[in-house]
Write an enzyme that holds these catalytic residues in place. Sequence first.
Site, short mmCIF file in Angstrom:
data_model
loop_
_atom_site.label_atom_id
_atom_site.label_comp_id
_atom_site.label_asym_id
_atom_site.label_seq_id
_atom_site.Cartn_x
_atom_site.Cartn_y
_atom_site.Cartn_z
N ASP A 39 -1.15 -35.63 58.32
CA ASP A 39 -0.09 -34.84 57.70
C ASP A 39 -0.22 -34.80 56.18
O ASP A 39 -0.51 -35.82 55.54
CB ASP A 39 1.27 -35.48 58.07
CG ASP A 39 2.42 -34.50 58.02
OD1 ASP A 39 2.24 -33.39 57.48
OD2 ASP A 39 3.49 -34.83 58.53
N ASP A 40 0.00 -33.61 55.59
CA ASP A 40 0.05 -33.44 54.13
C ASP A 40 -1.23 -33.86 53.42
O ASP A 40 -1.20 -34.22 52.23
CB ASP A 40 1.21 -34.25 53.53
CG ASP A 40 2.56 -33.61 53.75
OD1 ASP A 40 2.68 -32.78 54.68
OD2 ASP A 40 3.52 -33.92 53.02
N CYS A 79 4.94 -27.99 57.57
CA CYS A 79 4.68 -28.71 58.82
C CYS A 79 4.96 -27.90 60.07
O CYS A 79 4.07 -27.65 60.89
CB CYS A 79 5.49 -30.00 58.87
SG CYS A 79 5.05 -31.22 57.61
N HIS A 135 6.02 -30.68 65.31
CA HIS A 135 6.98 -31.12 64.30
C HIS A 135 8.13 -31.91 64.95
O HIS A 135 8.71 -31.46 65.94
CB HIS A 135 7.54 -29.90 63.56
CG HIS A 135 8.39 -30.21 62.38
ND1 HIS A 135 7.97 -31.03 61.36
CD2 HIS A 135 9.64 -29.81 62.04
CE1 HIS A 135 8.90 -31.11 60.44
NE2 HIS A 135 9.94 -30.39 60.84
N ASP A 314 -2.41 -30.42 58.52
CA ASP A 314 -1.57 -29.25 58.78
C ASP A 314 -1.40 -28.35 57.56
O ASP A 314 -1.08 -27.17 57.68
CB ASP A 314 -0.20 -29.66 59.34
CG ASP A 314 0.53 -30.69 58.50
OD1 ASP A 314 -0.03 -31.18 57.50
OD2 ASP A 314 1.68 -31.03 58.86
N HIS A 315 -1.58 -28.87 56.36
CA HIS A 315 -1.53 -28.09 55.11
C HIS A 315 -1.89 -29.03 53.97
O HIS A 315 -2.07 -30.24 54.17
CB HIS A 315 -0.13 -27.50 54.87
CG HIS A 315 0.97 -28.48 55.10
ND1 HIS A 315 1.21 -29.53 54.26
CD2 HIS A 315 1.87 -28.58 56.10
CE1 HIS A 315 2.21 -30.25 54.72
NE2 HIS A 315 2.63 -29.70 55.85
#
Length: 458
Positions: A39-40, A79, A135, A314-315
């Site tokens: 994540d992130d 997310c 999520h 995810d990003h």
Amino acid sequence: MNRLFLLPVCLFIFNGCTPKKSTSTNINKAPNVLFISIDDLNDWVEPLGGHPQAITPNLKDFATQAMNFTNAHASAPLCNPSRVSLMTGLDPRSTGVVSNNAFYPFRKYLPDAETMIQHFKREGYYTAGFGKVFHKDDSKTEPWDEYEWCSGRPKPKPYPGHGIKFITDSVYRYFDWGPVNDTITKWGENQIAQKVSDFFEKPHQAPFFLAAGFRLPHLGWYTHPKFHKMYDSLDIALPDFSKDDIDDIPEIILASVKKDRSAHDTIMGRKVWKDAVKSYLASVSYVDYELGRILKRLKASPYYENTIVVIWSDHGFHLGEKSTWRKNTLWEESTRVPLLIHVPGLTKSSAKTDHPVSLLDLYPTLVDLCGITPRDDLDGQIISALLSDPATKLNKDYVTTTNVLGTAIRNKNWRYIRYKDGAEELYDHRTDPSEHTNLIKNPEYSEQIQELRSYMSK
């Protein structure tokens, strides 16, 4: 087309651990999938070189045996919409799922979408997941054969600990960081790595789709002190920042950035920018450590020679670039993600491609690689050909990223953004990789602008 019904070849060895001879009942049949999300995670990993001091030895080792997609992007820079898009194979531009809470739970808005989990299960796969795949609780409601949230998240007391109360109150409530001297087994990342390792110890008659979702480096950046100590001797390098970087951006995005600029000014005034960057890097290094445990265990298991491994984020995430301290922008720091894929017998050592690819492409690509029933209703394109030949030219040579304010187009050299009010940005990545200069009003680029505008309707 099934590219794996070849004699699997053991291509790599991690940490000096030689794989056992395969005894799995599904070897030489449909391949397994190990699907790992972080994540992130922006490009601050050694395979992408986004930060010169990042310490990620396991990602570095894995990259020597995988295809490294150096121009990979999320289809949404947040997310929920990113994960919904990836797991359903549907573009946010068509579904309208472009934010977190407004489109959560996602089944309320896409009740009939067949997720990757459902499709693989329908094709006879045993589906298992640990951690953040979808999520929040959406991860728990999908029809897994086996699932566990693994939510351990030690925090300092009192909260916030090492962050700035002004920012947690007015900008982002999770904005906090620092070492937490607690037992490492209390972190969800450790629990996930253990669950996945235990999974490899068990016999599996059917092929499996196994997803592992690490939450760090999502804020707050709380990690065990030993991962902070890895950076103690370094003079932490700061991101590329220009004070006039937001002078040429459209008004529609300026209000949000000005709010972040206030936070950024506070961070600089308190002289804690390096401390925050260090904590983000420490969180990345911790996830890399737990990732290494998983990869090592896979390679010692009977499933190694027949398991596709995909590692993705995810990003991205801003840490001060354009005065921004989060995601959900349409700039490079927020849309670009690490994406590495290893397919036994197919991917070559230390392979790279800068062909633009989207996380939206993973669903149809994994269906293709596993030789299961294809689908013609997915919005992504199959990128399997790039795994064997990085120079392959795909039909679509650009990708899109969409949020509530607009859509960005990224091809090999350019980023073009159009906001919902018609405002635009244009950046030339050949000369301006940090996207400092908006070229949209420069007449020299009118032809390029028209070409990129035409992609918006495709």
